[in-house]
Write a protein that holds these residues in place. Sequence first.
Motif, PDB file in Angstrom:
ATOM      1  N   GLY A  85       0.799  -1.228   0.000  1.00 56.93           N
ATOM      2  CA  GLY A  85       0.000   0.000   0.000  1.00 56.93           C
ATOM      3  C   GLY A  85       0.824   1.266   0.000  1.00 56.93           C
ATOM      4  O   GLY A  85       0.407   2.284   0.538  1.00 56.93           O
ATOM      5  N   THR A  86       2.008   1.227  -0.599  1.00 58.78           N
ATOM      6  CA  THR A  86       2.907   2.377  -0.564  1.00 58.78           C
ATOM      7  C   THR A  86       3.481   2.628  -1.951  1.00 58.78           C
ATOM      8  O   THR A  86       4.056   1.727  -2.553  1.00 58.78           O
ATOM      9  CB  THR A  86       4.075   2.096   0.411  1.00 58.78           C
ATOM     10  N   ALA A  87       3.326   3.869  -2.440  1.00 60.97           N
ATOM     11  CA  ALA A  87       4.023   4.243  -3.672  1.00 60.97           C
ATOM     12  C   ALA A  87       5.483   4.489  -3.296  1.00 60.97           C
ATOM     13  O   ALA A  87       5.790   4.804  -2.143  1.00 60.97           O
ATOM     14  CB  ALA A  87       3.398   5.490  -4.276  1.00 60.97           C
ATOM     15  N   VAL A  88       6.370   4.374  -4.279  1.00 69.43           N
ATOM     16  CA  VAL A  88       7.802   4.413  -3.948  1.00 69.43           C
ATOM     17  C   VAL A  88       8.218   5.772  -3.366  1.00 69.43           C
ATOM     18  O   VAL A  88       9.166   5.874  -2.599  1.00 69.43           O
ATOM     19  CB  VAL A  88       8.663   3.979  -5.167  1.00 69.43           C
ATOM     20  N   CYS A  89       7.453   6.823  -3.659  1.00 70.27           N
ATOM     21  CA  CYS A  89       7.769   8.140  -3.090  1.00 70.27           C
ATOM     22  C   CYS A  89       7.530   8.173  -1.581  1.00 70.27           C
ATOM     23  O   CYS A  89       8.054   9.027  -0.877  1.00 70.27           O
ATOM     24  CB  CYS A  89       6.955   9.240  -3.770  1.00 70.27           C
ATOM     25  N   GLN A  90       6.709   7.256  -1.087  1.00 73.07           N
ATOM     26  CA  GLN A  90       6.386   7.217   0.341  1.00 73.07           C
ATOM     27  C   GLN A  90       7.198   6.161   1.083  1.00 73.07           C
ATOM     28  O   GLN A  90       6.970   5.887   2.249  1.00 73.07           O
ATOM     29  CB  GLN A  90       4.890   6.907   0.517  1.00 73.07           C
ATOM     30  N   LEU A  91       8.111   5.545   0.330  1.00 77.54           N
ATOM     31  CA  LEU A  91       8.969   4.515   0.940  1.00 77.54           C
ATOM     32  C   LEU A  91      10.170   5.200   1.560  1.00 77.54           C
ATOM     33  O   LEU A  91      10.843   5.984   0.897  1.00 77.54           O
ATOM     34  CB  LEU A  91       9.404   3.529  -0.149  1.00 77.54           C
ATOM     35  N   HIS A  92      10.438   4.929   2.822  1.00 77.51           N
ATOM     36  CA  HIS A  92      11.556   5.585   3.497  1.00 77.51           C
ATOM     37  C   HIS A  92      12.729   4.637   3.661  1.00 77.51           C
ATOM     38  O   HIS A  92      12.556   3.432   3.763  1.00 77.51           O
ATOM     39  CB  HIS A  92      11.098   6.155   4.842  1.00 77.51           C
ATOM     40  N   MET A  93      13.905   5.220   3.696  1.00 79.21           N
ATOM     41  CA  MET A  93      15.117   4.409   3.725  1.00 79.21           C
ATOM     42  C   MET A  93      15.267   3.638   5.033  1.00 79.21           C
ATOM     43  O   MET A  93      16.016   2.675   5.107  1.00 79.21           O
ATOM     44  CB  MET A  93      16.357   5.286   3.480  1.00 79.21           C
ATOM     45  N   ARG A  94      14.506   4.036   6.079  1.00 78.30           N
ATOM     46  CA  ARG A  94      14.574   3.289   7.352  1.00 78.30           C
ATOM     47  C   ARG A  94      14.018   1.874   7.209  1.00 78.30           C
ATOM     48  O   ARG A  94      14.203   1.047   8.081  1.00 78.30           O
ATOM     49  CB  ARG A  94      13.838   4.038   8.460  1.00 78.30           C
ATOM     50  N   LYS A  95      13.321   1.621   6.083  1.00 76.02           N
ATOM     51  CA  LYS A  95      12.820   0.265   5.831  1.00 76.02           C
ATOM     52  C   LYS A  95      13.952  -0.658   5.370  1.00 76.02           C
ATOM     53  O   LYS A  95      13.775  -1.859   5.255  1.00 76.02           O
ATOM     54  CB  LYS A  95      11.722   0.280   4.752  1.00 76.02           C
ATOM     55  N   TYR A  96      15.104  -0.057   5.039  1.00 75.20           N
ATOM     56  CA  TYR A  96      16.246  -0.855   4.595  1.00 75.20           C
ATOM     57  C   TYR A  96      17.300  -0.916   5.692  1.00 75.20           C
ATOM     58  O   TYR A  96      17.256  -0.138   6.639  1.00 75.20           O
ATOM     59  CB  TYR A  96      16.853  -0.245   3.322  1.00 75.20           C
ATOM     60  N   LYS A  97      18.215  -1.844   5.516  1.00 74.15           N
ATOM     61  CA  LYS A  97      19.290  -1.982   6.499  1.00 74.15           C
ATOM     62  C   LYS A  97      20.578  -1.400   5.925  1.00 74.15           C
ATOM     63  O   LYS A  97      20.764  -1.358   4.710  1.00 74.15           O
ATOM     64  CB  LYS A  97      19.508  -3.462   6.840  1.00 74.15           C
ATOM     65  N   ASP A  98      21.430  -0.979   6.805  1.00 76.31           N
ATOM     66  CA  ASP A  98      22.743  -0.471   6.425  1.00 76.31           C
ATOM     67  C   ASP A  98      23.463  -1.535   5.586  1.00 76.31           C
ATOM     68  O   ASP A  98      23.514  -2.697   5.987  1.00 76.31           O
ATOM     69  CB  ASP A  98      23.540  -0.167   7.712  1.00 76.31           C
ATOM     70  N   GLY A  99      23.956  -1.139   4.417  1.00 77.43           N
ATOM     71  CA  GLY A  99      24.706  -2.081   3.581  1.00 77.43           C
ATOM     72  C   GLY A  99      23.861  -2.837   2.563  1.00 77.43           C
ATOM     73  O   GLY A  99      24.389  -3.655   1.813  1.00 77.43           O
ATOM     74  N   ASP A 100      22.553  -2.567   2.539  1.00 72.21           N
ATOM     75  CA  ASP A 100      21.670  -3.251   1.570  1.00 72.21           C
ATOM     76  C   ASP A 100      22.003  -2.867   0.134  1.00 72.21           C
ATOM     77  O   ASP A 100      22.460  -1.754  -0.134  1.00 72.21           O
ATOM     78  CB  ASP A 100      20.196  -2.882   1.830  1.00 72.21           C
ATOM     79  N   THR A 101      21.753  -3.820  -0.772  1.00 72.11           N
ATOM     80  CA  THR A 101      21.888  -3.545  -2.203  1.00 72.11           C
ATOM     81  C   THR A 101      20.492  -3.502  -2.807  1.00 72.11           C
ATOM     82  O   THR A 101      19.687  -4.401  -2.559  1.00 72.11           O
ATOM     83  CB  THR A 101      22.720  -4.639  -2.895  1.00 72.11           C
ATOM     84  N   ILE A 102      20.193  -2.442  -3.553  1.00 69.53           N
ATOM     85  CA  ILE A 102      18.859  -2.310  -4.158  1.00 69.53           C
ATOM     86  C   ILE A 102      19.004  -2.181  -5.677  1.00 69.53           C
ATOM     87  O   ILE A 102      19.723  -1.297  -6.167  1.00 69.53           O
ATOM     88  CB  ILE A 102      18.107  -1.083  -3.593  1.00 69.53           C
ATOM     89  N   VAL A 103      18.337  -3.074  -6.414  1.00 64.11           N
ATOM     90  CA  VAL A 103      18.319  -2.988  -7.870  1.00 64.11           C
ATOM     91  C   VAL A 103      17.119  -2.137  -8.268  1.00 64.11           C
ATOM     92  O   VAL A 103      15.999  -2.401  -7.839  1.00 64.11           O
ATOM     93  CB  VAL A 103      18.226  -4.395  -8.500  1.00 64.11           C
ATOM     94  N   VAL A 104      17.367  -1.071  -9.039  1.00 62.30           N
ATOM     95  CA  VAL A 104      16.315  -0.139  -9.418  1.00 62.30           C
ATOM     96  C   VAL A 104      16.057  -0.244 -10.920  1.00 62.30           C
ATOM     97  O   VAL A 104      16.954   0.011 -11.726  1.00 62.30           O
ATOM     98  CB  VAL A 104      16.696   1.311  -9.051  1.00 62.30           C
ATOM     99  N   GLU A 105      14.848  -0.642 -11.286  1.00 63.24           N
ATOM    100  CA  GLU A 105      14.508  -0.800 -12.707  1.00 63.24           C
ATOM    101  C   GLU A 105      13.228  -0.046 -13.034  1.00 63.24           C
ATOM    102  O   GLU A 105      12.423   0.225 -12.151  1.00 63.24           O
ATOM    103  CB  GLU A 105      14.312  -2.302 -13.037  1.00 63.24           C
ATOM    104  N   PRO A 106      13.033   0.282 -14.300  1.00 61.69           N
ATOM    105  CA  PRO A 106      11.777   0.931 -14.704  1.00 61.69           C
ATOM    106  C   PRO A 106      10.666  -0.114 -14.852  1.00 61.69           C
ATOM    107  O   PRO A 106      10.927  -1.311 -14.837  1.00 61.69           O
ATOM    108  CB  PRO A 106      12.124   1.536 -16.058  1.00 61.69           C
ATOM    109  N   TRP A 107       9.402   0.330 -14.986  1.00 65.24           N
ATOM    110  CA  TRP A 107       8.304  -0.565 -15.376  1.00 65.24           C
ATOM    111  C   TRP A 107       8.725  -1.224 -16.692  1.00 65.24           C
ATOM    112  O   TRP A 107       9.232  -0.524 -17.573  1.00 65.24           O
ATOM    113  CB  TRP A 107       7.028   0.215 -15.672  1.00 65.24           C
ATOM    114  N   ARG A 108       8.501  -2.503 -16.819  1.00 64.29           N
ATOM    115  CA  ARG A 108       8.828  -3.148 -18.100  1.00 64.29           C
ATOM    116  C   ARG A 108       7.581  -3.756 -18.711  1.00 64.29           C
ATOM    117  O   ARG A 108       6.989  -4.668 -18.145  1.00 64.29           O
ATOM    118  CB  ARG A 108       9.881  -4.235 -17.891  1.00 64.29           C
TER     119      ARG A 108
END
Lengths: 253, 225
Positions: A85-108
């Motif tokens: 229930g969250t658009a990516v603009c409302q996603l905060h970095m506190r949901k991730y852990k220090d050192g995490d790797t995030i792959v960012v891709e467009p809609w395909r």
Amino acid sequence: MSDQIMTIHLKIWKQNDPGSSGKLVDYTMDDVNPDMSFLEMLDWLNERLMNEGKEPIEFDHDCREGICGSCNLVLNGMAHGPEPGTAVCQLHMRKYKDGDTIVVEPWRAKAFPIIKDLVVDRYAFDRIMAAGGYVSVNTGAPADANALPVNKYDADLAFDYAACIGCGACVAACPNSSASLFTGAKVSQLAHLPQGTPERKRRVVKMVDKMAEEGFGDCSNYAECEAVCPAEISITAIAEMRREYAKALSEIV
Amino acid sequence: MSKTATFLNSQVGRKIATGVTGIGLVLFIIVHLIGNLAYFGGPEAINTYSYTLHQMGPLLWVVRLGLLAFFLYHVWLGFSIWLGRRRARPESYEVYASRGWPSRQSWSSSSMILTGVLLLLFVITHLNTFAFHDFQTAVINGVEMHDVHARLTEVFQSPLYTIYYVIIMVLLGMHLRHGVWSAFQSLGWMSRNTNPIIYSVAFVLALIIAIGFIGLPISIYFGLV
């Protein structure tokens, strides 16, 4: 406020134009504030890139409060990231852990061609709406609010479906790239309201046909769309669209 | 194109057709399962059951041809939807993951094409093993009929065939786990409240059908009947 600064490794899709092939590019952010939104972190990265004289990463955004439907990032394979229930603009970095790797891709999806980097062309949704997602009446002055009775059950359902912000996450997350949840929400919203009733048959036939014509895939009832929808629209919208379509046989040419 | 053709070729029509043919095939499977259970009633019960079916004459052929048509149409739709995936997303994600519930992406829904193809191949071998087999005859109450009981007993003496059959029935259960629920959703027989109920009922039904079909070969192989 958390004062613990995080390091985040990003692999971001870079693509120059619709014709060229893209690739994932590595970036490391070693000063991420946990209270930043995901998009603020991208702003931060872009500031840095521009200061270094490099081209910033293109991404779509507007209201940054989860209601405009502009932002469209797939994070580690999930449209709008991991939070329900969250658009990516409302996603905060506190949901991730220090050192995490995030792959960012467009809609395909074939129907959402990539314009540049993470920006895709979503006019296909506008064309589905133009095919029938409206009520054809010439409006005068606003009608009195109580002049047209709508029962609460229908009003509530119509409101739930109207929550669709047209972001396209349903298509992005669908293994088949189907636009059924978007189209279903729009069809069902109007079908529950007296204003939408006169044109309901023609509407569903035209919108369903347009959806196929734009190159969206068939639905396989995976319901991944409901899981990623920032407005949490239920796949009941799709079931309703199918009922509407079956009832509209007389309008099929 | 005629109205019907346009309807059946639309994305909604294709789902409705998949659901209708799927439900038809599930109804057949349920009848087939009940028929199989007649084995536990002894040679007389299952042979008479088979004989009674064969006495139905033209009606039996209507059902057979109807089943064949449903089966072929269901297979064609399945392939066609699966082939459309690549067309709708020519470039796939570098990383893709499911968000989890309420998503119904699972070992069942993600393997529909695989379980479907294996079931298709099974049906061909299955017809060859039983329906097209040259049966011995048994005489029950003075009537000569196919000795289905003897054939079943013979076939499930083979450990290889029994294992093959059991595996396929597990795959059938997997196919129905998503298929039954999906058919209801495809036909639009779903509201926000009934959706989770039907999803659970579909699981139970798939489990009952799979266990039901596995029961017979296991019982025969281990000499429990």
